[in-house]
Motif scaffolding. Structure first.
Motif, PDB file in Angstrom:
ATOM      1  N   LEU A 178       0.833  -1.205   0.000  1.00  0.00           N
ATOM      2  CA  LEU A 178       0.000   0.000   0.000  1.00  0.00           C
ATOM      3  C   LEU A 178       0.868   1.256   0.000  1.00  0.00           C
ATOM      4  O   LEU A 178       0.519   2.262  -0.630  1.00  0.00           O
ATOM      5  N   ARG A 179       2.000   1.200   0.680  1.00  0.00           N
ATOM      6  CA  ARG A 179       2.916   2.352   0.691  1.00  0.00           C
ATOM      7  C   ARG A 179       3.487   2.588  -0.710  1.00  0.00           C
ATOM      8  O   ARG A 179       3.577   3.730  -1.167  1.00  0.00           O
ATOM      9  N   LEU A 180       3.859   1.506  -1.398  1.00  0.00           N
ATOM     10  CA  LEU A 180       4.349   1.637  -2.769  1.00  0.00           C
ATOM     11  C   LEU A 180       3.283   2.280  -3.656  1.00  0.00           C
ATOM     12  O   LEU A 180       3.592   3.133  -4.494  1.00  0.00           O
ATOM     13  N   ASN A 181       2.049   1.868  -3.456  1.00  0.00           N
ATOM     14  CA  ASN A 181       0.958   2.431  -4.242  1.00  0.00           C
ATOM     15  C   ASN A 181       0.775   3.914  -3.944  1.00  0.00           C
ATOM     16  O   ASN A 181       0.591   4.727  -4.862  1.00  0.00           O
ATOM     17  N   ARG A 182       0.850   4.280  -2.665  1.00  0.00           N
ATOM     18  CA  ARG A 182       0.716   5.697  -2.304  1.00  0.00           C
ATOM     19  C   ARG A 182       1.842   6.526  -2.906  1.00  0.00           C
ATOM     20  O   ARG A 182       1.664   7.709  -3.206  1.00  0.00           O
ATOM     21  N   GLU A 183       3.005   5.910  -3.067  1.00  0.00           N
ATOM     22  CA  GLU A 183       4.161   6.631  -3.627  1.00  0.00           C
ATOM     23  C   GLU A 183       4.155   6.666  -5.146  1.00  0.00           C
ATOM     24  O   GLU A 183       5.072   7.190  -5.768  1.00  0.00           O
ATOM     25  N   GLY A 184       3.109   6.095  -5.763  1.00  0.00           N
ATOM     26  CA  GLY A 184       2.943   6.251  -7.201  1.00  0.00           C
ATOM     27  C   GLY A 184       2.963   5.000  -8.045  1.00  0.00           C
ATOM     28  O   GLY A 184       2.750   5.074  -9.257  1.00  0.00           O
ATOM     29  N   SER A 185       3.225   3.835  -7.452  1.00  0.00           N
ATOM     30  CA  SER A 185       3.288   2.606  -8.239  1.00  0.00           C
ATOM     31  C   SER A 185       1.899   2.006  -8.441  1.00  0.00           C
ATOM     32  O   SER A 185       1.083   1.988  -7.513  1.00  0.00           O
ATOM     33  N   THR A 186       1.645   1.524  -9.647  1.00  0.00           N
ATOM     34  CA  THR A 186       0.452   0.725  -9.920  1.00  0.00           C
ATOM     35  C   THR A 186       0.797  -0.727  -9.621  1.00  0.00           C
ATOM     36  O   THR A 186       1.877  -1.210  -9.973  1.00  0.00           O
ATOM     37  N   VAL A 187      -0.113  -1.425  -8.942  1.00  0.00           N
ATOM     38  CA  VAL A 187       0.173  -2.777  -8.455  1.00  0.00           C
ATOM     39  C   VAL A 187      -0.804  -3.772  -9.065  1.00  0.00           C
ATOM     40  O   VAL A 187      -2.022  -3.528  -9.085  1.00  0.00           O
ATOM     41  N   VAL A 188      -0.271  -4.887  -9.551  1.00  0.00           N
ATOM     42  CA  VAL A 188      -1.083  -6.040  -9.948  1.00  0.00           C
ATOM     43  C   VAL A 188      -0.780  -7.144  -8.947  1.00  0.00           C
ATOM     44  O   VAL A 188       0.379  -7.547  -8.794  1.00  0.00           O
ATOM     45  N   TYR A 189      -1.826  -7.633  -8.283  1.00  0.00           N
ATOM     46  CA  TYR A 189      -1.648  -8.499  -7.114  1.00  0.00           C
ATOM     47  C   TYR A 189      -2.424  -9.798  -7.303  1.00  0.00           C
ATOM     48  O   TYR A 189      -3.632  -9.771  -7.531  1.00  0.00           O
ATOM     49  N   THR A 190      -1.736 -10.934  -7.232  1.00  0.00           N
ATOM     50  CA  THR A 190      -2.429 -12.223  -7.261  1.00  0.00           C
ATOM     51  C   THR A 190      -2.246 -12.909  -5.911  1.00  0.00           C
ATOM     52  O   THR A 190      -1.177 -12.830  -5.297  1.00  0.00           O
ATOM     53  N   SER A 191      -3.301 -13.557  -5.456  1.00  0.00           N
ATOM     54  CA  SER A 191      -3.252 -14.239  -4.171  1.00  0.00           C
ATOM     55  C   SER A 191      -4.415 -15.207  -4.073  1.00  0.00           C
ATOM     56  O   SER A 191      -5.443 -15.049  -4.745  1.00  0.00           O
ATOM     57  N   HIS A 192      -4.264 -16.226  -3.224  1.00  0.00           N
ATOM     58  CA  HIS A 192      -5.384 -17.095  -2.879  1.00  0.00           C
ATOM     59  C   HIS A 192      -5.961 -16.726  -1.511  1.00  0.00           C
ATOM     60  O   HIS A 192      -6.898 -17.371  -1.040  1.00  0.00           O
ATOM     61  N   TYR A 193      -5.382 -15.694  -0.888  1.00  0.00           N
ATOM     62  CA  TYR A 193      -5.909 -15.220   0.390  1.00  0.00           C
ATOM     63  C   TYR A 193      -6.917 -14.106   0.106  1.00  0.00           C
ATOM     64  O   TYR A 193      -6.546 -12.949  -0.121  1.00  0.00           O
ATOM     65  N   MET A 194      -8.194 -14.463   0.126  1.00  0.00           N
ATOM     66  CA  MET A 194      -9.234 -13.521  -0.282  1.00  0.00           C
ATOM     67  C   MET A 194      -9.301 -12.298   0.627  1.00  0.00           C
ATOM     68  O   MET A 194      -9.592 -11.193   0.181  1.00  0.00           O
ATOM     69  N   GLU A 195      -9.016 -12.486   1.919  1.00  0.00           N
ATOM     70  CA  GLU A 195      -9.098 -11.358   2.845  1.00  0.00           C
ATOM     71  C   GLU A 195      -8.029 -10.311   2.513  1.00  0.00           C
ATOM     72  O   GLU A 195      -8.244  -9.115   2.714  1.00  0.00           O
ATOM     73  N   GLU A 196      -6.871 -10.754   1.993  1.00  0.00           N
ATOM     74  CA  GLU A 196      -5.845  -9.799   1.580  1.00  0.00           C
ATOM     75  C   GLU A 196      -6.331  -8.956   0.404  1.00  0.00           C
ATOM     76  O   GLU A 196      -6.146  -7.737   0.376  1.00  0.00           O
ATOM     77  N   VAL A 197      -6.925  -9.626  -0.568  1.00  0.00           N
ATOM     78  CA  VAL A 197      -7.408  -8.926  -1.758  1.00  0.00           C
ATOM     79  C   VAL A 197      -8.502  -7.932  -1.371  1.00  0.00           C
ATOM     80  O   VAL A 197      -8.529  -6.798  -1.859  1.00  0.00           O
ATOM     81  N   GLU A 198      -9.401  -8.345  -0.487  1.00  0.00           N
ATOM     82  CA  GLU A 198     -10.444  -7.429  -0.004  1.00  0.00           C
ATOM     83  C   GLU A 198      -9.827  -6.208   0.665  1.00  0.00           C
ATOM     84  O   GLU A 198     -10.342  -5.091   0.534  1.00  0.00           O
ATOM     85  N   GLU A 199      -8.739  -6.432   1.384  1.00  0.00           N
ATOM     86  CA  GLU A 199      -8.138  -5.363   2.180  1.00  0.00           C
ATOM     87  C   GLU A 199      -7.430  -4.325   1.334  1.00  0.00           C
ATOM     88  O   GLU A 199      -7.530  -3.123   1.601  1.00  0.00           O
ATOM     89  N   ILE A 200      -6.705  -4.750   0.296  1.00  0.00           N
ATOM     90  CA  ILE A 200      -5.805  -3.801  -0.369  1.00  0.00           C
ATOM     91  C   ILE A 200      -6.186  -3.444  -1.802  1.00  0.00           C
ATOM     92  O   ILE A 200      -5.703  -2.439  -2.325  1.00  0.00           O
ATOM     93  N   CYS A 201      -7.032  -4.233  -2.459  1.00  0.00           N
ATOM     94  CA  CYS A 201      -7.256  -4.021  -3.889  1.00  0.00           C
ATOM     95  C   CYS A 201      -8.399  -3.046  -4.154  1.00  0.00           C
ATOM     96  O   CYS A 201      -9.469  -3.152  -3.550  1.00  0.00           O
TER      97      CYS A 201
END
Length: 311
Positions: A178-201
């Protein structure tokens, strides 16, 4: 301008179609979640986007320009954090980060500053002279991230970055993304942890069998399925007739009794809990604790992709 623009992408492995006219569009500044069961085509799609795989048909643009295997100017703007830790056992933490940063940045003085920032970013200041075999799983994951982001990429692909790490390391990794995103990076994130995806995407795609099945925000995806909320009421006993009465309520999709609690899956409604409790109260059934929760991203995922086991 889309930072990632994929249109009509087709990738075949002999008779197997891994990507079937696949489209993907990501806006600058997003944290975009890419979800799918094993074998759904996620990794193939990413490898095609990065030109690590050839493909049969389609167009890929990054940063508004056509991506090809020799577009090193575009590749310098990209960071990759693979699922499997990819570092050199013979090199120290600092040497590993410097090596990967050198693939993008030739100036040694500038690179030294970038490596220092990456070490600070992932909290490895006390481990710079350690070799990877001396690091715990969580520290290895953080080293893996530092190697992928030291050159300050505008677009970063994270593939399962929190696999097999403890909760503290997972929390640190997610905060770092999230810090990288705030600093300007676009993020593509894959995961099988659904709660992580809900939290940050900020936006999520669910894909399967090489197709994009659904794309939207967390709330938009939840609105696509029939289940509105799940209600659980602790009760000592419940006969079949009363269970049938609960199931007959207008917004109830299904209800079960496991011997200790009644569980009801409902469509969206404002009186679902009071309707269920009303049936129990009328029958004189004493109730204990009551839980009501909206659908989760996991519910959406299973509803869209099915519950069958995958290889």
């Amino acid at each position: 301008m889309h930072i990632v623009d994929v249109n009509n992408l087709v990738k075949r492995y002999k008779e197997v179609v891994a990507l079937d006219h696949f489209d993907l569009h990501i806006e600058p500044g997003e944290v975009f979640g890419l979800l799918g069961p094993n074998g759904s085509g996620k990794t193939t799609a990413i490898n095609c986007i990065l030109q690590l795989l050839t493909y049969d048909k389609g167009e890929i643009k990054l940063f508004g320009e056509k991506m090809t295997p020799t577009r090193y100017d575009l590749k310098r703007k990209i960071g990759i954090v693979p699922q499997n830790v990819a570092v050199f056992e013979e090199l120290t933490v600092r040497e590993n980060i410097d090596y990967f940063c050198a693939l993008y940045v030739e100036d040694k003085q500038k690179r030294r500053s970038l490596v220092d920032e990456a070490i600070e970013f992932v909290g490895l200041e006390d481990y710079t002279k350690f070799r990877p075999r001396k690091l715990s799983g969580g520290l290895l994951r953080r080293l893996n991230i530092a190697c992928g982001i030291a050159h300050k990429p505008e677009l970063i692909f994270f593939d399962e970055p929190t696999v097999a790490v403890d909760p503290q390391s997972r929390n640190s990794i997610l905060e770092g993304i999230l810090r990288l995103n705030r600093e300007g990076s676009t993020v593509v994130y894959t995961s099988h942890y659904m709660e992580e995806v809900e939290e940050i995407c900020t936006r999520i795609m669910i894909m399967d069998q090489g197709h994009a099945l659904a794309t939207g925000t967390n709330d938009e995806l939840k609105a696509m399925i029939g289940t509105g909320e799940r209600i659980r009421v602790e009760v000592n006993a419940l006969d079949d007739a009363l269970l049938g009465t609960v199931r007959a309520l207008p917004n109830v999709l299904g209800a079960t009794f496991d011997g200790t609690a009644l569980e009801a899956a409902c469509t969206n409604g404002t009186h679902n809990v009071s309707d269920v409790l009303g049936v129990l109260a009328t029958a004189g059934v004493a109730t204990g604790r009551i839980y009501a929760e909206p659908p989760t991203l996991n519910d959406v995922f299973l509803e869209i992709t099915g519950k069958a086991l995958r290889d």
